[in-house]
Design a protein around this motif. Structure first.
Motif, PDB file in Angstrom:
ATOM      1  N   GLU A 283     -34.571  47.611  10.363  1.00  0.00           N
ATOM      2  CA  GLU A 283     -34.914  48.765  11.222  1.00  0.00           C
ATOM      3  C   GLU A 283     -34.655  50.068  10.455  1.00  0.00           C
ATOM      4  O   GLU A 283     -35.461  51.011  10.524  1.00  0.00           O
TER       5      GLU A 283
ATOM      6  N   THR B 182     -37.494  53.042   8.668  1.00  0.00           N
ATOM      7  CA  THR B 182     -37.554  54.489   8.846  1.00  0.00           C
ATOM      8  C   THR B 182     -37.250  55.241   7.551  1.00  0.00           C
ATOM      9  O   THR B 182     -37.931  56.210   7.208  1.00  0.00           O
TER      10      THR B 182
ATOM     11  N   HIS C 155     -39.512  48.135  20.950  1.00  0.00           N
ATOM     12  CA  HIS C 155     -40.404  49.067  20.260  1.00  0.00           C
ATOM     13  C   HIS C 155     -40.514  50.374  21.038  1.00  0.00           C
ATOM     14  O   HIS C 155     -40.395  51.466  20.468  1.00  0.00           O
ATOM     15  N   ASP C 156     -40.728  50.268  22.343  1.00  0.00           N
ATOM     16  CA  ASP C 156     -40.870  51.472  23.178  1.00  0.00           C
ATOM     17  C   ASP C 156     -39.568  52.254  23.238  1.00  0.00           C
ATOM     18  O   ASP C 156     -39.565  53.496  23.192  1.00  0.00           O
TER      19      ASP C 156
ATOM     20  N   THR D 222     -37.143  52.275  20.970  1.00  0.00           N
ATOM     21  CA  THR D 222     -36.912  52.885  19.665  1.00  0.00           C
ATOM     22  C   THR D 222     -37.752  54.135  19.488  1.00  0.00           C
ATOM     23  O   THR D 222     -37.250  55.182  19.035  1.00  0.00           O
ATOM     24  N   ARG D 223     -39.029  54.066  19.845  1.00  0.00           N
ATOM     25  CA  ARG D 223     -39.900  55.234  19.694  1.00  0.00           C
ATOM     26  C   ARG D 223     -39.437  56.374  20.590  1.00  0.00           C
ATOM     27  O   ARG D 223     -39.448  57.541  20.180  1.00  0.00           O
ATOM     28  N   THR D 224     -39.008  56.055  21.796  1.00  0.00           N
ATOM     29  CA  THR D 224     -38.527  57.103  22.703  1.00  0.00           C
ATOM     30  C   THR D 224     -37.280  57.783  22.150  1.00  0.00           C
ATOM     31  O   THR D 224     -37.168  59.016  22.150  1.00  0.00           O
TER      32      THR D 224
ATOM     33  N   THR E  58     -38.190  59.871  19.162  1.00  0.00           N
ATOM     34  CA  THR E  58     -38.939  61.045  19.627  1.00  0.00           C
ATOM     35  C   THR E  58     -37.983  62.100  20.156  1.00  0.00           C
ATOM     36  O   THR E  58     -38.118  63.301  19.864  1.00  0.00           O
TER      37      THR E  58
ATOM     38  N   ALA F  35     -39.771  60.829  15.233  1.00  0.00           N
ATOM     39  CA  ALA F  35     -40.638  59.683  15.535  1.00  0.00           C
ATOM     40  C   ALA F  35     -41.621  59.413  14.399  1.00  0.00           C
ATOM     41  O   ALA F  35     -42.123  58.291  14.263  1.00  0.00           O
ATOM     42  N   GLU F  36     -41.912  60.419  13.562  1.00  0.00           N
ATOM     43  CA  GLU F  36     -42.851  60.203  12.465  1.00  0.00           C
ATOM     44  C   GLU F  36     -42.318  59.186  11.449  1.00  0.00           C
ATOM     45  O   GLU F  36     -43.080  58.631  10.652  1.00  0.00           O
TER      46      GLU F  36
ATOM     47  N   LEU G  32     -41.576  56.328  12.097  1.00  0.00           N
ATOM     48  CA  LEU G  32     -42.099  55.039  12.534  1.00  0.00           C
ATOM     49  C   LEU G  32     -43.593  54.888  12.227  1.00  0.00           C
ATOM     50  O   LEU G  32     -44.184  53.852  12.542  1.00  0.00           O
ATOM     51  N   ASP G  33     -44.181  55.871  11.625  1.00  0.00           N
ATOM     52  CA  ASP G  33     -45.655  55.923  11.545  1.00  0.00           C
ATOM     53  C   ASP G  33     -46.280  54.954  10.556  1.00  0.00           C
ATOM     54  O   ASP G  33     -47.494  54.784  10.573  1.00  0.00           O
TER      55      ASP G  33
END
Length: 289
Positions: free
Chosen positions: A161, A165, A269-270, A272-274, A277, A282-283, A285-286
């Motif tokens: 993880e 990143t 996933h959701d 982690t992105r939250t 963010t 959050a970028e 994770l792109d």
């Protein structure tokens, strides 16, 4: 991106993956602890198919640095790293000695870290790369008698993880592959407890791990789709996807556990992105779909 290094290339997942990649036109190098002994026939088969073999022990830093450098030299570069080398363990958790636990972590966790430290300077310098990792469904949940193994794979998942990143800004994408149980030599080399005195204190329950393992073997025998070739197919499918659009986690399972793990992964996933963010990062994770 056609130059691949596979750690543990002679293992249950490594060999079919290497052969599939070679058939697909990839240049493949892989590591084994020793070319002789039990690996000799597999090494000969892989070399005949075009693979380059290096001797490397992921539990030793000098050996790992030398092995990765040798693989990069023989390949003439490195585009894709598949962290596949690993060891299993099985037994009642209390009976597992700290030394046995440390050995499992030394291979499955610190071993990956040694390989990454050896390979990443090359990948960062070229500004692009793909790193794959063999995890497990029980790197997401824990089941009885696999506590030490699960703990090592949970640790691997956490490390990856962070690699996901921290490496995204260097153009290095990360992919975890999470297989269910497969009929491979993995089960022949399990680290098991050797504390007979404590085992006796468990009475009749001490026989349960062996019965459970026998039941798993029967289930796998009755599930022909649950085979190591599924991992090779998954690796090929991932590498066929456009750079930066691969999923971070891919579940490979045909015994009914996979859908539940995927559901768990989707929620994480959701989450982690939250969280990222909210921190304004959050970028990072792109580089994954």
């Amino acid at each position: 991106m056609k130059k691949v290094m596979i750690t543990g290339i002679a293992g249950g997942f490594g060999k079919p993956t290497a052969l599939a990649l070679l058939a697909g036109g990839y240049d493949v190098a892989g590591s084994v602890r020793s070319r002789s002994g039990k690996n000799a026939a597999t090494v000969a088969e892989l070399e005949a198919a075009g693979a380059k073999i290096v001797e490397m022990d992921v539990t030793e830093a000098v050996s790992t640095e030398r092995g990765v450098a040798d693989a990069i030299s023989q390949l003439g570069g490195l585009d894709i790293l598949f962290n596949n080398a690993g060891i299993g363990s099985y037994g009642i958790q209390e009976l597992m000695s700290p030394d046995d636990m440390a050995h499992v972590f030394d291979v499955n966790v610190m071993g990956v870290q040694r390989v990454m430290r050896a390979a990443l300077p090359h990948l960062r310098a070229q500004g692009r790369g793909t790193v794959l990792y063999t995890s497990s469904l029980i790197g997401r949940i824990a089941t009885p008698f696999y506590g030490t193994y699960s703990a090592s794979k949970w640790a691997l998942e956490a490390i990856v993880e962070c690699y996901r990143t921290e490496l995204s800004g260097f153009g290095i994408e990360s992919c975890l592959i999470e297989p269910g149980a497969m009929p491979t030599a993995f089960f022949d080399g399990l680290v098991t407890p050797k504390d007979a005195a404590r085992e006796a204190e468990y009475g009749d329950f001490a026989a349960v791990p062996a019965m459970s393992n026998a039941g798993l073997a029967q289930m796998l025998k009755a599930t022909p789709m649950q085979r190591p070739e599924r991992i090779a197919e998954t690796v090929i499918a991932l590498l066929d996807m456009p750079f930066g659009e691969k999923p971070f986690r891919t579940v490979v399972d045909h015994v009914g556990v996979g859908p539940e793990i995927k559901r768990y992964n989707d929620v994480l996933h959701d989450v982690t992105r939250t969280v990222l963010t909210n921190f304004g990062i959050a970028e990072m994770l792109d580089l994954n779909a």
